[in-house]
Design an enzyme around this catalytic site. Structure first.
Site, PDB file in Angstrom:
ATOM      1  N   ASP A 111       0.865  -1.169   0.000  1.00  0.00           N
ATOM      2  CA  ASP A 111       0.000   0.000   0.000  1.00  0.00           C
ATOM      3  C   ASP A 111       0.910   1.230   0.000  1.00  0.00           C
ATOM      4  OD1 ASP A 111      -2.172   1.774   0.460  1.00  0.00           O
ATOM      5  OD2 ASP A 111      -3.250   0.166   1.472  1.00  0.00           O
ATOM      6  N   ASP A 220      -2.727   4.777  -2.391  1.00  0.00           N
ATOM      7  CA  ASP A 220      -3.690   5.477  -1.551  1.00  0.00           C
ATOM      8  C   ASP A 220      -4.016   6.864  -2.121  1.00  0.00           C
ATOM      9  OD1 ASP A 220      -5.007   5.334   1.131  1.00  0.00           O
ATOM     10  OD2 ASP A 220      -3.848   7.170   1.454  1.00  0.00           O
ATOM     11  N   GLU A 279      -6.188   4.253  -5.906  1.00  0.00           N
ATOM     12  CA  GLU A 279      -7.444   4.594  -5.235  1.00  0.00           C
ATOM     13  C   GLU A 279      -7.834   6.000  -5.690  1.00  0.00           C
ATOM     14  OE1 GLU A 279      -9.421   5.008  -0.796  1.00  0.00           O
ATOM     15  OE2 GLU A 279      -7.459   5.837  -1.232  1.00  0.00           O
ATOM     16  N   HIS A 353     -11.403  -1.754   3.623  1.00  0.00           N
ATOM     17  CA  HIS A 353     -11.310  -1.336   5.025  1.00  0.00           C
ATOM     18  C   HIS A 353     -11.958   0.021   5.290  1.00  0.00           C
ATOM     19  CE1 HIS A 353      -8.269   0.751   2.846  1.00  0.00           C
ATOM     20  NE2 HIS A 353      -8.092   1.563   3.867  1.00  0.00           N
ATOM     21  N   ASP A 354     -12.503   0.662   4.250  1.00  0.00           N
ATOM     22  CA  ASP A 354     -13.129   1.976   4.424  1.00  0.00           C
ATOM     23  C   ASP A 354     -14.645   1.917   4.292  1.00  0.00           C
ATOM     24  OD1 ASP A 354     -10.695   3.300   4.741  1.00  0.00           O
ATOM     25  OD2 ASP A 354     -10.475   3.651   2.584  1.00  0.00           O
TER      26      ASP A 354
HETATM   27  C1  GLC Z   1      -7.535   6.140   1.920  1.00  0.00           C
HETATM   28  C2  GLC Z   1      -7.467   4.980   2.872  1.00  0.00           C
HETATM   29  C3  GLC Z   1      -8.098   5.381   4.154  1.00  0.00           C
HETATM   30  C4  GLC Z   1      -7.295   6.522   4.727  1.00  0.00           C
HETATM   31  C5  GLC Z   1      -7.145   7.654   3.736  1.00  0.00           C
HETATM   32  C6  GLC Z   1      -6.034   8.574   4.119  1.00  0.00           C
HETATM   33  O1  GLC Z   1      -8.809   6.489   1.581  1.00  0.00           O
HETATM   34  O2  GLC Z   1      -8.067   3.878   2.285  1.00  0.00           O
HETATM   35  O3  GLC Z   1      -8.190   4.337   5.071  1.00  0.00           O
HETATM   36  O4  GLC Z   1      -7.901   7.013   5.884  1.00  0.00           O
HETATM   37  O5  GLC Z   1      -6.824   7.205   2.441  1.00  0.00           O
HETATM   38  O6  GLC Z   1      -4.805   7.964   3.916  1.00  0.00           O
END
Ligand code: GLC
Length: 681
Positions: A111, A220, A279, A353-354
């Site tokens: 990640d 991320d 992402e 996980h979000d």
């Molecule tokens: C992404 C992650 C999340 C995190 C955010 C800031 O969305 O998946 O869990 O809080 O980025 O890094």
């Protein structure tokens, strides 16, 4: 009929990263190792479960961040990109993990969190030390917009924090009298990607991990790395009393994002054979997405598009918006088609996980239906086109945290900030407080972060008996766990785990259909049924029919369609007994998969003659030949309907199945010919 997969596009060109099944691990909650007393998962714990993952059908393991971090946001705040968080282990443990994965033909995806660092990263400590620091410009520092008469500084713009929308995205630094941008939380200062030294430092981190044997990265919030210059105030969309406003427009896919991603490709990715997934929240424009994931874009292999998981999101995540199955289907179908038509590539995911658990969000997680609902989702996920991502626990149908849990059990910074805001605003308003709790019960990220259920023993096999898990384990682990589901002997039924395992195996065996095939939705207007046909480039077809409702209902198959047999259902282990065409009865939350769909594009005028013989043009002849013909799809009276038929290959069967006159012939599409012959032999 929609256009088929373009022959000249690279969409169906096989690539290992397209066929890979990726399994996301949330390291704190996956598996602790024996002897550890921390109550946290660990890298050794992950290594001990590789045979498990292999037996499920996993090819690539993606772990959420494992690097050194003060854990303000569970590791998404990295303090050293080349060190490991002490509870997770050491670099040596990662090397061992990679070696163990390699032995099993599997790979590791890291990640990469480089939109921001932790406020404890050495780069930031240096940057904040003085205005003259050589690293001052590595982060985004701005003077206050104004300072009031009594000396209170105002942030440079009205942007709200993403993980706490009641707060400013700018954090004031007393020492130097300036604000730094921290889009997520004050502990996560945004890096300044405008600075070439920052980009070079990121490329260095990427080389470090790729050279160590990582196969690629989940990146991320990678579409937040370029901000609109000037940091203009955002429009006011949150009601009165909200000082700060969501400002996605000013940092999602910003002006230089593509330049940076292309530079990343040039400097790093082009030198390795990687799997990459960016992402990318807040972006839904086809052409903009294709600039990143188009086969010739030279940026990333694929991205996570948020449309499905944001289906219930208005302006901010911790809020609710109504949605229905029609909208859900149209989102999924849209992205399936876009990637086919524009030569891009999809990631298929419904959990991470979000987000809350899919069985709680999209189907019915009650004791009565969870098992069927989780398998309905599995059937959909394993039959959609793209690279498939599974999130830990999805394979056993884990559900959301019980509404009876005390608020103290929720650990996520977003939930904590949200609950503080609700309490600040509505301390004396029980209705608003109850509504706030309802949002937490439906949306909190904590739902997917509870420890994994391995078995029925103490602590669910997640950590040693006697250790205290960092987060409470769900109450149902004694009945819903990996051990029980792997071993389950349910007669004419499969456990959720067994169903996933079989689905992944089938997906791999028919990758040309399910990974690379064409996609056509058949149920656009239906309020609850999601039905689609997947077709391989050679013409092999499968029909998926999913009842996204708790009602029994009937789905009317289009006239020109039938299946050879229903190969799979989420209710039974073997084939489902259902009509092969026309009206298909469906049980609540039932999903079925039909094999060998025939889909004749016939021309009414040409077949008018056939009708005049008194036969239903799409049915089998009245007098059947004795040969087993259950696999014959459509029989047509030929009469003076002469070949060649447009788009239909006409061929007489090798043996005569005709009974008297007229003679019946099987009409098959070219691509189906070989397979049909085989089926008959
Ligand atoms: C992404 C992650 C999340 C995190 C955010 C800031 O969305 O998946 O869990 O809080 O980025 O890094």
């Amino acid at each position: 009929m929609s256009s088929p997969v373009h022959q000249n596009s690279s969409f169906s060109t096989p690539q290992w990263w397209k066929e890979a099944v990726v399994y996301q691990i949330y390291p704190s909650s996956f598996q602790s190792h024996s002897g550890a007393t921390t109550g946290w998962g660990s890298i050794q714990g992950i290594a001990s479960r590789l045979d498990y993952l292999k037996s499920l059908g996993v090819d690539v393991v993606w772990s959420s961040p494992i690097c050194k971090s003060p854990q303000a946001d569970m590791g998404y705040d990295i303090a050293d990109y080349k060190q490991i968080y002490h509870r997770y282990g050491t670099l040596q443990d990662v090397d061992n993990l990679i070696a163990e994965l390699t032995k099993r033909g599997m790979k590791l995806m890291m990640d990469l969190v480089v939109n921001h660092t932790s406020n404890e990263h050495a780069w930031f400590l240096e940057s904040r030390s003085s205005k003259d620091s050589p690293k001052r410009d590595w982060y985004i520092w701005k003077k206050p917009k104004s300072v009031s008469a009594d000396g209170v500084p105002e942030p440079p713009s009205n942007w709200a924090q993403i993980l706490g929308e009641a707060n400013s995205a700018w954090t004031y630094d007393e020492k130097t009298g300036e604000y730094y941008l921290s889009l997520f939380t004050p502990e996560q200062p945004d890096l300044n990607w405008e600075n070439p030294e920052v980009r070079a430092a990121v490329w260095d981190v990427m080389h470090f991990w790729l050279q160590r044997g990582a196969a690629g990265f989940r990146m991320d919030v990678i579409n937040l790395i370029s901000k609109v210059p000037g940091y203009p105030d955002a429009e006011v969309v949150l009601g009165a009393g909200c000082k700060f406003q969501p400002a996605f427009k000013y940092f999602v896919n910003g002006p230089k994002m593509h330049d940076y991603l292309q530079e990343m490709h040039r400097e790093v990715l082009s030198k390795y054979d990687t799997i990459t997934v960016g992402e990318m929240p807040g972006i839904s424009d086809d052409d903009e997405v294709l600039r990143t994931v188009g086969a010739k874009a030279g940026e990333l292999r694929m991205i996570f598009i948020f449309d499905l998981v944001d289906i219930d999101k208005p302006h901010v995540r911790m809020a609710l918006k109504p949605w229905d199955v029609k909208e859900m289907k149209s989102i999924i179908s849209r992205w399936q088609r876009v990637m086919i038509e524009k030569d891009g590539w999809n990631s298929v995911f419904i959990e991470n996980h979000d987000n809350p658990r899919s069985v709680s969000r999209y189907v019915d997680d009650s004791d009565e239906w969870r098992h069927i609902g989780a398998k309905l989702i599995a059937l959909m996920q394993t039959t959609l086109g793209g690279t498939l991502f599974i999130y830990q626990g999805e394979e056993i149908g884990l559900r959301n945290i019980s509404k009876s849990w005390d608020i103290e059990e929720f650990k996520d910074i977003e939930t904590i900030n949200y609950w503080a805001k609700v309490n600040d605003l509505y301390a004396d308003n029980p209705e608003e407080l109850a509504y706030g709790r309802k949002i937490i019960d439906m949306k909190a990220r904590d739902h997917s972060r509870t420890p994994m259920h391995w078995n029925a023993e103490e602590n669910a096999g997640f950590c040693d008996a006697g250790a205290k898990p960092w987060m409470r384990i769900m109450d149902d682990y004694k009945t819903v766990n990996v051990d029980a589901q792997m071993k389950a002997d349910l007669g004419d039924d499969l456990s959720v785990w067994q169903f996933w395992q079989r689905g992944l195996k089938d997906r791999k065996e028919h990758a040309d259909v399910f990974v690379y095939g064409d996609f056509e939705e058949l149920s656009v207007e239906h309020p609850n049924v999601f039905a689609y046909v997947r077709t391989s480039i050679k013409g092999e077809k499968w029909l998926v029919v999913l009842n996204y409702s708790g009602q029994e209902l009937e789905w009317l198959m289009p006239d020109n369609l039938s299946v050879q047999f229903w190969a799979c259902s989420n209710y039974v282990k073997g084939r489902a007994e259902k009509p092969l065409k026309k009206t298909i009865p469906l049980k609540p939350w039932e999903g079925i998969l039909g094999r060998g769909v025939e889909c004749v594009e016939y021309d009414d005028a040409k077949f008018a003659k056939a009708d005049s013989f008194g036969y239903d043009k799409l049915s089998k002849p009245q007098s059947r030949p004795t040969t087993e013909i259950s696999d014959v799809k459509f029989w047509l009276v030929t009469g003076d309907v002469k070949p060649p038929l447009k788009e239909i290959k006409y061929e007489a069967p090798s043996q005569s199945w005709g009974v008297g006159s007229p003679v019946y012939f099987l009409l098959i599409r070219e691509g189906d010919l070989k397979r049909c012959k085989k089926d008959f032999q």
